[in-house]
Design an enzyme around this catalytic site. Structure first.
Site, PDB file in Angstrom:
ATOM      1  CG  ASP A  13      -6.590  -4.227  -9.683  1.00 41.45           C
ATOM      2  OD1 ASP A  13      -5.508  -3.639 -10.334  1.00 41.45           O
ATOM      3  OD2 ASP A  13      -6.417  -4.837  -8.545  1.00 41.45           O
ATOM      4  CG  HIS A  50      -3.302  -3.632  -6.745  1.00 40.17           C
ATOM      5  ND1 HIS A  50      -3.730  -3.251  -8.009  1.00 40.17           N
ATOM      6  CD2 HIS A  50      -2.545  -2.904  -6.483  1.00 40.17           C
ATOM      7  CE1 HIS A  50      -3.294  -2.011  -8.360  1.00 40.17           C
ATOM      8  NE2 HIS A  50      -2.447  -1.884  -7.470  1.00 40.17           N
ATOM      9  CG  ASN A 106      -0.600   4.229  -2.597  1.00 37.60           C
ATOM     10  OD1 ASN A 106      -1.836   4.242  -2.059  1.00 37.60           O
ATOM     11  ND2 ASN A 106      -0.186   4.051  -3.661  1.00 37.60           N
ATOM     12  CD  GLU A 140      -1.953   1.925  -6.724  1.00 36.71           C
ATOM     13  OE1 GLU A 140      -1.573   0.811  -7.148  1.00 36.71           O
ATOM     14  OE2 GLU A 140      -1.176   2.733  -6.358  1.00 36.71           O
ATOM     15  CD  GLU A 167       4.136  -0.697  -4.254  1.00 35.97           C
ATOM     16  OE1 GLU A 167       5.068  -1.181  -4.410  1.00 35.97           O
ATOM     17  OE2 GLU A 167       3.146  -0.725  -4.951  1.00 35.97           O
TER      18      GLU A 167
HETATM   19  C1  XIL Z   1       1.796   0.042 -12.310  1.00 37.07           C
HETATM   20  C2  XIL Z   1       1.270   0.351 -13.631  1.00 37.07           C
HETATM   21  O1  XIL Z   1       0.034   0.017 -13.698  1.00 37.07           O
HETATM   22  C3  XIL Z   1       2.144  -0.461 -14.863  1.00 37.07           C
HETATM   23  O2  XIL Z   1       1.584   0.012 -16.043  1.00 37.07           O
HETATM   24  C4  XIL Z   1       3.392  -0.247 -14.565  1.00 37.07           C
HETATM   25  O3  XIL Z   1       4.191  -0.940 -15.526  1.00 37.07           O
HETATM   26  C5  XIL Z   1       4.046  -0.575 -13.050  1.00 37.07           C
HETATM   27  O4  XIL Z   1       3.339   0.261 -12.261  1.00 37.07           O
HETATM   28  N1  XIL Z   1       1.028   0.057  -7.193  1.00 37.07           N
HETATM   29  C6  XIL Z   1       1.533   1.076  -7.657  1.00 37.07           C
HETATM   30  C7  XIL Z   1       1.400   1.471  -9.030  1.00 37.07           C
HETATM   31  O5  XIL Z   1       1.525   1.996  -6.996  1.00 37.07           O
HETATM   32  O6  XIL Z   1       2.016   2.556  -9.499  1.00 37.07           O
HETATM   33  C8  XIL Z   1       1.735   0.356  -9.968  1.00 37.07           C
HETATM   34  O7  XIL Z   1       1.276   0.537 -11.263  1.00 37.07           O
HETATM   35  C9  XIL Z   1       0.917  -0.963  -9.590  1.00 37.07           C
HETATM   36  C10 XIL Z   1       1.155  -1.313  -8.157  1.00 37.07           C
END
Ligand code: XIL
Length: 639
Positions: free
Chosen positions: A568, A537, A501, A566, A459
């Protein structure tokens, strides 16, 4: 379909990593002696000049034998196919609970904290406030009441809510626009406690005033004056488990008088054991194997250590299902994906093997996925909570689980602006590069034989505008923190796939534009980025599939691979599980149409443990039943 070579690494690279790390130190660039690195700069032009030597001795101590996890022989876990380790050292106290002192109390009522939306004109709308508050001193055993009276300068009545209410307290509504904290502090509460109420502006709900009150609780001259209250049990949520699997449940007795209650089973399943936890004296571990399907209610009784007539009962509810209920039709996702030359993975919950349903969680993960990201266990705060202290046990266990199931591991993540330990946030700006590089070196060296795919930087782009995100890393090294992190990772493991990422780059806009511009600058400086991670996400309303394909193509045009890292798909008030399934399917189809899309990972797999669980975003529901999204993934992957 194009023959995709999923990212593999060469075996036995720990030795190679050591050589490269040694080479790195030996033939480093200009070294100012302090090892403060040469990575400064604003990211404009010029090839990366290489890494300076890390300081010797290091800024913080490297892992030592004291940091090595030890075998967890107490079997307080549900792992059935890999050996579990645990931290050797006792757990650290809750870092977030900074003990308040009499000096804090003597400073008087803390200043109110006002938060407002950036765009709000606060000159025409003054913040809400509280009247009549002051810090309070009581004797343990007395019952206190603090009335919170919110006001708003424009005359309307503000809303109000409490932050953390002290154990045993309540924040009652007086039905006159005010609320009161009612609380009887006991022995365990002696000291200074804080309580915060938040007033919400009547016209702008994001315009708020937080007011903290400090409560000094003194011990009475005669401790016997403090009433002995009944003990309690920390709530145990209902679980769905599979008949025949081991079940472990940690039961934590609580007693606000500061004593340790005893724990008994009133209705124990056959063969159940209830053992004191070897490291936490307020916990017991219930362990048993449910033989058949059915609803199990296990009544646990805690009894006061002083007055055994004082008890509490917690009924633990388990739904035991037959294994046949977890047999899914069709082909497993990882097999379908492999036929397309793609890895299919998930993010693994921390310590899933210590939860009642851990065996079922593990079984489904092993069936469906060939790639694992530790959801939390490899981040800086869990791994390196204090300078020179390392907690590798959970990450080690996830590596063992992955090895037991021939899964690759994605190292998530080496450099991020979140989940950082307080001590790193407090470091001097000039030391940040070395702290970053020492962490990268220690983690990559430890897991060089387990991990061949790293989210090196996570990020880096700002949420708005597409520029560089301001963080403790960019504020100290400029954009070059990215160059330095990737150069360090490449030097430590020349065969690993190194990934940048990012989230919210699955559609057109300033963020993807900013990322592509960053990639161009990094590539001009010969920074060794191999792939871009699209977190993805999404909400079930997402429909920017053409823009996603275009963004994939733009990354591929730069000679980089694409990983969906990631995924979802959150449900909304206006969408249903079929629309969620459609988004999963279409995202996979866009990936499969892009030859350089090599990895698809969901961020977890059951809604029960999603970090966005409120939106039920994953392909399995909270009871491990496959949703339409699961079938959609099978179909999209070629079922
Ligand atoms: C999130 C986890 O899912 C949570 O459990 C934690 O509290 C915070 O991090 N982007 C990312 C992940 O790269 O590492 C994050 O994961 C979600 C957003």
């Amino acid at each position: 379909m194009t023959n995709r070579q999923s990212p593999h690494g060469a075996p036995c690279r720990r030795f190679l990593a050591f050589c490269f790390a040694a080479l790195l130190v030996a033939c480093s660039g200009s070294d100012d002696g302090g090892g403060q690195g040469t990575g400064t700069g604003t990211g404009t032009g010029g090839t990366f000049t290489g890494l300076s030597a890390l300081p010797n001795p290091p800024l913080t101590a490297a892992p030592s034998a004291d940091d090595e996890p030890v075998a967890d022989t107490e079997a307080f876990h549900t792992a059935v196919n890999f050996a579990v380790v645990r931290e050797a050292a006792d757990p650290l106290p809750e870092a977030s609970v900074v003990a308040l002192t009499e000096a804090d109390f003597a400073l008087g009522l803390p200043d109110a904290v006002v938060t407002a939306p950036a765009a709000l004109d606060t000159t025409s709308n003054a913040a809400p406030f509280f009247v009549g508050l002051d810090n309070l001193r009581v004797v343990a055993g007395e019952t206190l009441e603090i009335r919170f009276v919110p006001r708003d300068p424009e005359g309307e009545l503000p809303g109000m809510f409490p932050q953390e209410i002290p154990e045993g307290g309540s924040f009652i509504d007086n039905f006159d626009g005010t609320r009161s904290l009612i609380w009887q502090p006991l022995q365990a509460d002696i000291g200074i406690t804080s309580f915060t109420a938040v007033a919400i502006d009547p016209d702008e709900s994001d315009y708020r005033t937080s007011q903290t009150v400090l409560i000094a609780v003194d011990a009475p001259d005669d401790p016997a004056e403090i009433p002995n209250v009944a003990p309690g049990i920390k709530e145990v949520l209902p679980f769905t488990v599979r008949a025949g699997d081991p079940v472990v449940i940690e039961i934590e007795g609580v007693d606000r008088n500061g004593t340790l209650p005893s724990v008994e089973l009133e209705s124990a399943p056959a063969g159940a054991s209830l053992l004191p936890h070897p490291r936490f004296d307020d916990r017991h571990v219930l362990r048993f194997v449910p033989p058949a399907a059915g609803e199990l209610i296990i009544d646990v009784v805690v009894r006061d250590a002083v007055d055994t007539s004082l008890t509490a009962t917690e009924s633990i509810s388990l739904t035991v299902e037959t294994p046949a209920n977890f047999v899914r039709s069709g082909t497993r996702l990882k097999e379908l994906a492999a036929n397309q030359g793609v890895n299919f993975g998930f993010a693994a919950s921390p310590e899933f093997y210590r939860r009642a349903d851990g065996a079922l969680y593990a079984a489904i993960a092993a069936e469906e996925f060939d790639l694992l990201s530790p959801e939390a266990s490899l981040k800086m705060a869990p791994i390196n909570p204090l300078p020179g202290r390392y907690e590798f046990a959970d990450a080690d266990n996830l590596m063992a689980f992955a090895r037991a199931h021939a899964m690759q591991v994605r190292g998530h993540t080496l450099v991020w602006h979140r989940v950082l330990p307080d001590w790193v946030l407090e470091t001097a700006v000039a030391e940040r590069e070395v702290h970053m590089r020492e962490f990268i070196t220690r983690v990559m060296t430890r897991y060089v034989d387990d991990i061949d795919l790293w989210d090196v930087v996570n990020e880096p782009i700002a949420d708005e505008g597409g520029g560089l995100r301001s963080s403790i890393w960019s504020d100290s090294m400029g954009e070059r923190y990215i160059d330095i992190a990737f150069a360090q990772a490449r030097a430590l493991d020349p065969n690993a796939t190194l990934v940048l990422n990012e989230f919210d780059i699955g559609f057109a806009g300033p963020k993807i534009d900013g990322l592509l511009a960053l990639l161009d600058r990094l590539q001009a400086r010969e920074v060794p980025v191999d792939a871009v991670g699209f977190q993805m996400h999404l909400f079930a309303t997402y429909d920017d599939f053409d823009e996603l394909a275009a963004n994939f193509a733009a990354v591929a045009a730069r000679g980089l691979d694409i990983h969906i890292t990631e995924l979802d798909v959150s449900l909304t008030d206006t969408t249903d599980e079929q629309q969620q399934a459609d988004v999963y399917r279409e995202v996979v189809e866009v990936c499969l149409e892009q030859p350089r899309c090599r990895v698809i990972q969901t961020w977890g797999f059951t809604d029960r443990y999603s970090f966005r669980s409120f939106f039920d975003p994953l392909p399995f529901d909270a009871d491990y039943a496959a949703k339409p999204a699961y079938s959609a993934l099978q179909n999209a992957l070629g079922e």
